[in-house]
Scaffold this active site. Structure first.
Site, PDB file in Angstrom:
ATOM      1  N   HIS A 290      -1.366   3.160  -3.459  1.00 40.34           N
ATOM      2  CA  HIS A 290      -0.355   2.289  -2.985  1.00 40.34           C
ATOM      3  C   HIS A 290      -0.314   1.571  -1.648  1.00 40.34           C
ATOM      4  CE1 HIS A 290       3.757   0.286  -3.041  1.00 40.34           C
ATOM      5  NE2 HIS A 290       3.489   0.132  -4.420  1.00 40.34           N
ATOM      6  N   PRO A 291      -0.216   0.413  -1.406  1.00 41.74           N
ATOM      7  CA  PRO A 291      -0.274  -0.220  -0.199  1.00 41.74           C
ATOM      8  C   PRO A 291       0.925   0.231   0.836  1.00 41.74           C
ATOM      9  CG  PRO A 291      -0.141  -1.862  -1.652  1.00 41.74           C
ATOM     10  CD  PRO A 291      -0.013  -0.539  -2.269  1.00 41.74           C
ATOM     11  N   CYS A 292       1.990   0.548   0.187  1.00 39.23           N
ATOM     12  CA  CYS A 292       3.302   0.470   1.361  1.00 39.23           C
ATOM     13  C   CYS A 292       3.115   0.914   2.647  1.00 39.23           C
ATOM     14  CB  CYS A 292       4.299   1.032   0.567  1.00 39.23           C
ATOM     15  SG  CYS A 292       4.090   2.790   0.146  1.00 39.23           S
ATOM     16  N   LYS A 293       2.156   1.819   2.776  1.00 34.74           N
ATOM     17  CA  LYS A 293       2.129   2.711   4.226  1.00 34.74           C
ATOM     18  C   LYS A 293       0.809   2.071   4.933  1.00 34.74           C
ATOM     19  CE  LYS A 293       5.560   5.753   4.283  1.00 34.74           C
ATOM     20  NZ  LYS A 293       6.524   4.868   3.608  1.00 34.74           N
ATOM     21  N   HIS A 294       0.097   1.285   4.288  1.00 31.76           N
ATOM     22  CA  HIS A 294      -1.316   1.089   4.699  1.00 31.76           C
ATOM     23  C   HIS A 294      -0.933   0.292   6.164  1.00 31.76           C
ATOM     24  CE1 HIS A 294      -3.021   2.269   1.391  1.00 31.76           C
ATOM     25  NE2 HIS A 294      -3.683   1.161   0.821  1.00 31.76           N
TER      26      HIS A 294
END
Lengths: 377, 327
Positions: A279-283
């Site tokens: 999941h890219p929310c912290k990328h």
């Protein structure tokens, strides 16, 4: 998907400020990745799912058959492993030899202390996010997906053989064709076949391969990674090559991320395909930190070079005052205009490296999948 | 003289293929079980170094089919060469079991043989057959691949053993081949040393006669993109290539380069292999060039027996199971 649909396309590049990139920069970084590491290539994907902010023939990046020799669950990291850390330099990439560019690789040269043959890294159950009684142990539930289900031991699980119609036809062709290589090769050979690695090593080494895709997430404005796994060689030494089930894929995700940031979702460039995704929310925030660190090193190096350059024979280029960062509104494409080396490097880390750095970050989430071809090959 | 043993193809079916098959079955084929064309691809063999033990592990000799397999005019993925095949889907498991597999197999073997003796072309040397039964309600797919290859009698033998390509060719030659294969991957090609000095020259197999006209046999090299990464076993495509050469361009020995370097080697160690092969004593039976040899090539199942395989995609396709996971 609605959120994805409604959110505007990022227009202004601020990848150094917040780690996010525009679609143009994604394409520029992807072009660089595919150029530098030809295992990566662009794909069109399903035409009905094409994103109009990306070129039709550059919708997402893919590399196929990425090897994965061990399960991440067998890499329990302890303090004793600190010695195993090794600094990796990616200096040749960023054309700086600076230490600040180095990268810590954990588990370097460390043999798995778990006899993975006896303990094939069974994930008994999957933790419910709300249920912290398991104390970090991977126990509990993730729906009713369970490895210890009807299939007994979880690893190398073969589809129920009973269900395959009994139609062995040994008389279809002579079984002893002398010119067909048997699954095993002579022990003298240094290169061993993936179907016999267990025999050769004495402990279980389960080779899997992954197809890895990188798409652009419009909402989070970062790349997003997708994984489809295959069984390459299973414990009974036979090729299986069936797609991995979600629980099997989670065995290749580091325990910090499995079931939290890695989930099975619909792949956005296909009408029906499901794939595991980080999941890219912290990328963006992670990328920002990494880029800041690397950039400092790059600039330091460039300043040193510039000084050396200035003290050398006079050059008209010296007078040009270069801003250390790329202009914020740059869109990646203008990066490609050829410049002299000195001039170019003064710009700090370029957005082209974004995906190379991104892969190193992803490699920490899926430590045993060799997505980071910059060191694996 | 050791007999040359070829590493058989292993099928690698991408999940996207099963999705494409599902759509095709529901929207286009419906109850038809006509044989239709299908395409796949293979690339040069890959091996990976185990960072913990330093052992080189060869990944399989893969022939993969993906989501574009049923599209016409499909472009092979980069660094891969396309392969065409015949696909037949059966409506029931009983029909799948009762299918006349020998007839299906032989019809493809005949096509390959005709392409050799009639067309004298290498375009159809590598073909495959795929029969399936799709249990769409359960998301289970039963399938069986066959990669027909002709059996040479007597078998091909190799002088000595397969050795690293670096022992036969210099780095410049191999670099030239590498860049050629990278820009335009072809399954088979010919190499000769340059007439002048410097880089080697490369041509397609169809140009054999004129390309090798003034080249001594010791300098003629036949190369193929080798999907195998095993040091002692060349990949399956070489089998039909040798059958082709024996029929169309008879010679006592052939110098064969198994091309495996998709990228320039980092340490200077080329992965490609080289060997000189010949058939038996060199005495040919009179009719050897015109009689169709026997063919083999059904893929074995997980237990190593001749039998079908099954892909269970319920964990990745069944909406109820996916919904359970998505909580």
């Amino acid at each position: 998907a609605v959120r994805d649909y409604l959110s505007p396309v990022l227009k202004e590049s601020k990848f150094k400020e917040h780690g996010r990139i525009t679609p143009e920069e994604f394409v520029a970084a992807g072009d660089f990745l595919a150029y530098k590491f030809p295992v990566w290539s662009w794909e069109k994907g399903d035409a009905s799912k094409a994103r109009d902010y990306l070129p039709t023939d550059k919708q997402y990046l893919v590399t196929r058959g990425v090897p994965c020799l061990r399960r991440a669950t067998a890499l329990a990291y302890t303090d004793a492993d600190e010695d195993a850390e090794r600094l990796l330099s990616i200096g040749d990439l960023s054309s700086t030899g600076n230490e600040a560019d180095e990268w810590v690789e954990t588990h370097a040269g460390r043999a798995s202390d778990i006899d993975s043959g006896a303990n094939p890294g069974v994930i008994d159950d999957i933790p419910d996010v709300d249920d912290h009684t398991g104390e970090g142990a991977l126990a509990s539930a993730m729906g009713n997906v369970s490895l210890s289900g009807a299939n007994g031991d979880g690893v190398g699980e073969i589809p129920d053989m009973d269900e395959i119609p009994d139609m062995e036809e040994e008389d279809l062709e002579a079984d002893d064709d002398e010119a067909t290589a048997a699954p095993r090769v002579t022990p003298t050979s240094r290169i061993i076949d993936s179907s016999e690695v267990e025999v050769a090593k004495g402990n279980l080494l389960q080779v899997r391969t992954y197809d890895v895709m990188i798409s652009y997430d419009k909402y989070y404005q970062t790349p997003r990674i997708w994984l489809i796994g295959y069984d390459e060689a299973s414990i009974n030494l036979a090729f299986n090559r069936t797609p991995l089930t979600p629980p099997q894929i989670f065995q290749d995700v580091s325990a910090d991320h499995a079931f939290k940031t890695v989930t099975i979702e619909a792949f956005p460039h296909s009408t029906s395909l499901q794939a595991a995704s980080v999941h890219p929310c912290k990328h963006a925030s992670v990328m920002k930190k990494v880029i800041e660190r690397m950039n400092a090193g790059v600039i330091e190096e460039q300043q040193a070079q510039r000084k050396a350059f200035a003290s050398g024979p006079a050059s008209p280029k010296d007078k040009q005052k270069k801003w250390l960062f790329r202009r914020a509104s740059g869109n990646g494409k203008e990066d490609k205009t050829p410049t002299t080396p000195g001039e170019e490097e003064m710009e700090g880390m370029r957005v082209d490296f974004y995906l190379v750095v991104f892969l190193k970050f992803i490699a920490s989430i899926v430590p045993t999948i060799e997505v980071d071809s910059t060191t694996a090959f | 003289m050791p007999i040359v043993q070829f590493a058989p193809f292993s099928s690698l079916v991408q999940p996207a293929f099963w999705h494409a098959l599902t759509d095709l079955k529901i929207d286009v084929l419906r109850l038809s079980d006509e044989a239709i064309p299908v395409s796949g691809s293979y690339s040069s063999g890959r091996s990976v170094k185990d960072r913990e033990t330093g052992t080189e592990i060869a990944l399989g000799c893969n022939l993969s089919v993906g989501g574009e397999a049923f599209q016409t005019a499909v472009q092979a993925p980069s660094h891969s060469v396309p392969v065409t095949g015949v696909f037949k889907n059966f409506n029931t498991i009983e029909e799948f079991k009762a299918a006349d597999k020998t007839a299906l197999f032989n019809s493809i073997a005949d096509e390959i043989w005709n392409s050799i003796v009639v067309d004298r072309s290498t375009a159809l040397l590598t073909r495959f057959l795929l029969i399936t039964f799709a249990d769409l309600k359960k998301y289970k797919y039963y399938y069986w691949f066959a990669f027909p290859a002709f059996v040479a009698k007597p078998a091909w033998e190799i002088d000595g053993e397969w050795k690293p390509a670096g022992e036969e060719f210099d780095d410049d030659t191999l670099s030239t081949i590498q860049s050629h294969v990278q820009t335009s991957p072809t399954p088979f090609f010919l190499i000769r040393p340059s007439q002048k000095c410097g880089v080697p020259e490369i041509a397609s197999l169809e140009q054999y006669d004129e390309f090798f006209a003034n080249v001594s046999p010791e300098q003629r090299t036949i190369a193929f993109l080798d999907p195998s990464a095993l040091s002692t076993n060349p990949g399956w495509p070489l089998r039909n290539l040798l059958a082709f050469l024996r029929t169309v361009h008879p010679a006592y020995t052939y110098r064969v380069l198994c091309w495996r370097d998709a990228e320039l080697p980092v340490s200077g160690a080329w992965k490609s292999r080289f060997g000189v092969v010949h058939q038996g004593t060199g005495e040919l039976a009179k009719d050897a060039e015109t009689t169709k040899p026997a063919a083999v090539g059904w893929e074995k199942n997980v237990q190593g027996k001749l039998g079908p395989r099954m892909a269970d995609l319920a964990p990745m396709m069944d909406p109820t199971r996916l919904a359970n996971q998505a909580v």
